[in-house]
Scaffold this motif. Structure first.
Motif, short mmCIF file in Angstrom:
data_model
loop_
_atom_site.label_atom_id
_atom_site.label_comp_id
_atom_site.label_asym_id
_atom_site.label_seq_id
_atom_site.Cartn_x
_atom_site.Cartn_y
_atom_site.Cartn_z
N LEU A 42 -6.69 15.38 -23.44
CA LEU A 42 -6.67 15.09 -22.00
C LEU A 42 -7.33 16.15 -21.13
N CYS A 43 -7.45 17.37 -21.60
CA CYS A 43 -7.89 18.46 -20.74
C CYS A 43 -9.06 19.22 -21.34
N ARG A 44 -10.10 18.51 -21.67
CA ARG A 44 -11.27 19.22 -22.20
C ARG A 44 -11.75 20.22 -21.16
N THR A 45 -12.15 21.38 -21.61
CA THR A 45 -12.55 22.43 -20.67
C THR A 45 -13.98 22.27 -20.19
N SER A 46 -14.80 21.57 -20.94
CA SER A 46 -16.18 21.37 -20.49
C SER A 46 -16.71 20.06 -21.04
N ILE A 47 -17.66 19.53 -20.33
CA ILE A 47 -18.34 18.31 -20.75
C ILE A 47 -19.74 18.71 -21.17
N PRO A 48 -20.14 18.40 -22.40
CA PRO A 48 -21.46 18.83 -22.85
C PRO A 48 -22.56 18.15 -22.05
N CYS A 49 -23.64 18.86 -21.88
CA CYS A 49 -24.81 18.34 -21.20
C CYS A 49 -25.40 17.22 -22.06
N SER A 50 -25.83 16.13 -21.40
CA SER A 50 -26.35 15.00 -22.15
C SER A 50 -27.68 15.31 -22.81
N ALA A 52 -30.25 18.57 -24.29
CA ALA A 52 -30.26 19.98 -24.67
C ALA A 52 -31.23 20.80 -23.83
N ASP A 53 -32.00 20.16 -22.99
CA ASP A 53 -33.00 20.85 -22.17
C ASP A 53 -32.30 21.78 -21.17
N ALA A 54 -32.68 23.05 -21.19
CA ALA A 54 -32.05 24.05 -20.32
C ALA A 54 -32.31 23.77 -18.84
N GLU A 55 -33.41 23.10 -18.51
CA GLU A 55 -33.71 22.78 -17.11
C GLU A 55 -32.83 21.66 -16.59
N GLN A 56 -32.36 20.82 -17.47
CA GLN A 56 -31.54 19.67 -17.09
C GLN A 56 -30.11 20.09 -16.73
N LEU A 57 -29.59 21.13 -17.36
CA LEU A 57 -28.19 21.54 -17.17
C LEU A 57 -27.85 21.82 -15.71
N PRO A 58 -28.61 22.62 -14.95
CA PRO A 58 -28.25 22.86 -13.55
C PRO A 58 -28.23 21.58 -12.71
N ARG A 59 -29.14 20.65 -12.98
CA ARG A 59 -29.16 19.39 -12.23
C ARG A 59 -27.92 18.57 -12.54
N GLU A 60 -27.52 18.53 -13.81
CA GLU A 60 -26.32 17.79 -14.17
C GLU A 60 -25.08 18.44 -13.56
N GLN A 61 -25.01 19.75 -13.59
CA GLN A 61 -23.86 20.44 -13.00
C GLN A 61 -23.78 20.17 -11.50
N HIS A 62 -24.91 20.18 -10.83
CA HIS A 62 -24.93 19.88 -9.39
C HIS A 62 -24.48 18.44 -9.14
N ARG A 64 -22.56 16.61 -11.01
CA ARG A 64 -21.12 16.53 -11.28
C ARG A 64 -20.31 17.11 -10.13
N SER A 65 -20.77 18.22 -9.56
CA SER A 65 -20.02 18.83 -8.46
C SER A 65 -20.05 17.93 -7.22
N LEU A 67 -20.34 14.60 -7.24
CA LEU A 67 -19.46 13.47 -7.54
C LEU A 67 -17.99 13.87 -7.45
N ARG A 68 -17.65 15.05 -7.95
CA ARG A 68 -16.27 15.53 -7.90
C ARG A 68 -15.81 15.73 -6.46
N GLU A 69 -16.67 16.34 -5.65
CA GLU A 69 -16.32 16.54 -4.24
C GLU A 69 -16.13 15.21 -3.53
N SER A 70 -16.99 14.24 -3.80
CA SER A 70 -16.86 12.92 -3.18
C SER A 70 -15.55 12.26 -3.58
N PHE A 71 -15.19 12.38 -4.86
CA PHE A 71 -13.94 11.78 -5.33
C PHE A 71 -12.74 12.46 -4.68
N LEU A 72 -12.75 13.77 -4.57
CA LEU A 72 -11.63 14.47 -3.94
C LEU A 72 -11.51 14.12 -2.47
#
Length: 136
Positions: A42-50, A52-62, A64-65, A67-72
């Motif tokens: 129930l409480c995974r600490t992280s969601i893996p990036c879809s 492996a490209d290092a340039e994609q990770l910051p975009r996905e994190q942004h 996610r943040s 979407l999370r803010e909108s949901f809250l």
């Protein structure tokens, strides 16, 4: 607390309270043992990036943040409002939204109107909800 929706700004009188359900077995009631199967499921600490490209990770994190803010913000806007929940098996229920637990696994509602009657207070498991609507 101000919430912006489109061109409207809503003033929230009271933030949504957070319930900690259920209390864990550790003496400080901080939650379940991080090594337990329930915690891991129930409480995974992280969601893996879809990707492996290092340039994609910051975009996905942004993304996610955002979407999370909108949901809250949506949870804040739901406080003390009539919510219509569409659940599995084509069941529709209506209730007054009160709170969410800290992991957003359950919604605490009042005056839950179901096909078989009214429940004064109830918890709705989020995994049972397909969607919900409310008037802003």
């Amino acid at each position: 607390m101000l919430i912006t929706g489109g061109n409207k700004r809503l003033k929230m009188a009271m933030p949504v309270s957070v319930l900690r359900l259920p209390k864990g077995p550790d003496p400080n009631s901080r939650g379940f043992d991080p090594k337990s199967p329930r915690f891991i499921a129930l409480c995974r600490t992280s969601i893996p990036c879809s990707d492996a490209d290092a340039e994609q990770l910051p975009r996905e994190q942004h993304a996610r943040s955002v979407l999370r803010e909108s949901f809250l913000r949506c949870l804040l806007a739901m406080a003390n409002k009539k919510i219509q929940f569409q659940m599995h098996e084509r069941v529709n229920v209506e209730a007054t939204f009160r709170a969410s637990d800290i992991d957003v696994l359950n919604f605490q509602v009042s005056d839950l109107h179901t096909p078989i009657g009214v429940q004064k207070e109830a918890l709705i498991r989020c995994q049972d909800v397909i969607s919900f609507t409310f008037d802003a």
